[in-house]
Enzyme design. Structure first.
Site, PDB file in Angstrom:
ATOM      1  CB  THR A   1      -5.985  80.561  57.758  1.00  0.00           C
ATOM      2  OG1 THR A   1      -5.885  81.592  56.772  1.00  0.00           O
ATOM      3  CG2 THR A   1      -7.379  80.589  58.376  1.00  0.00           C
TER       4      THR A   1
ATOM      5  CE  LYS B   1      -7.474  83.726  55.569  1.00  0.00           C
ATOM      6  NZ  LYS B   1      -7.714  84.064  54.166  1.00  0.00           N
TER       7      LYS B   1
ATOM      8  CE  LYS C   1      -7.042  75.411  57.003  1.00  0.00           C
ATOM      9  NZ  LYS C   1      -6.378  76.733  57.225  1.00  0.00           N
TER      10      LYS C   1
END
Length: 296
Positions: free
Chosen positions: A98, A174, A243
């Site tokens: 990711t 994503k 994050k």
């Protein structure tokens, strides 16, 4: 080795990568692995993996797969180390981490200069689904390269979702998906605090709603974890959730897309990290609302 099997270089054997590499081995592929921690490599040797000393060696393969934690780790391992520069033109790199939309754009250019096909294929699923080969994989990149790696995607996941030729499209889906998951966890936490304020157990409320209005895997799984305050061991650390919500905000700002609730999520996740909960599963975000309400 059978003609249909491939030589794979695999970089990054964290909780997700280890399970994914193991499934490639089960499918009969030759898998050569590199990881910063030798312990993760040792666990795969008994299954037939071949250890590598340096990350650039992973590019001496039919396909190189990377599953690294974030932009920083990916830059250090693939770019700063010279690993990508050592790749032969015509190689294929399947990046399954990711990563930020901005960094993916940079990676695409680096791969173009190196003559390496870059495919973005981030995954949905926790460590148990990675081990079981049940990931959902979103993929974007050169069609011919994707066709070549499809057997690998089939070995690691239950379904592949194609999103065109621009790799960033897969990464932004994503990022959006993880933003939605964080939103669901926050909503369940706040709803739990609300009903507990009136003497109703969170578990009772969540059992009703996750079997009726919200009968979906994400709500069922995370709802049970919130109700039971079961935040360890972490399959996906809260710091990683912080994050990813940050990635959503950055991607939105780059295209002038406001994400007001993402800002709330970022602050709540940051509060959890400040309170020492960063290494807990990100389901612990659902517990913050109850703590703010003074509920044990």
């Amino acid at each position: 080795m059978e003609e249909s099997n491939m030589r794979i270089g695999f970089i990054g054997l964290g909780g997700m990568g280890s399970g994914m590499a193991a499934n490639l081995l089960k499918a009969g592929h030759e898998v050569r692995v590199w990881n910063r921690s030798r312990e993760a490599v040792e666990r795969l040797l008994a299954q037939g993996a071949v250890p590598l000393d340096e990350p650039h060696q992973a590019f001496a393969a039919d396909v190189t797969i990377s599953m690294l934690a974030d932009d920083v780790a990916t830059r250090a391992v693939l770019l700063d180390s010279g690993a990508l520069a050592a790749a032969q033109p015509g190689a294929i790199h399947l990046s399954m981490a990711t990563l930020s939309a901005a960094f993916v754009g940079e990676l695409v250019e680096h791969h173009r200069q190196a003559g390496v096909d870059y495919i973005a294929a981030p995954v949905f699923g926790r460590t148990d689904m990675a081990a079981a080969g049940k990931l959902n994989i979103v993929v974007a990149g050169p069609p011919a390269a994707i066709a070549k790696v499809q057997p690998l995607l089939d070995a690691m996941g239950q379904k592949t979702w194609p999103l065109g030729e621009e790799p960033v499209r897969a990464n932004v889906v994503k990022i959006a998906g993880n933003f939605m998951l964080a939103s669901a966890i926050e909503a369940m936490g706040e709803a739990s605090a609300l009903v507990q304020g009136y003497g109703v157990e969170a578990g009772d409320m969540l059992e009703i709603l996750t079997n009726t209005l919200f009968a979906a895997p994400a709500y069922k799984g995370y709802g049970a974890m919130i109700a039971e305050r079961r935040f360890e061991p972490a399959a996906f650390k809260l710091t990683l959730g912080l994050k990813d919500v940050g990635l959503a905000l950055s991607a939105g700002q780059a295209r002038n897309v406001p994400l007001p609730f993402a800002s709330v999520l970022r602050d709540n996740l940051l509060e959890a990290v400040a309170q020492g909960e960063g290494d807990l599963d990100w389901a612990a975000l659902g517990g913050r609302a109850m703590k703010r309400a003074g509920q044990a």
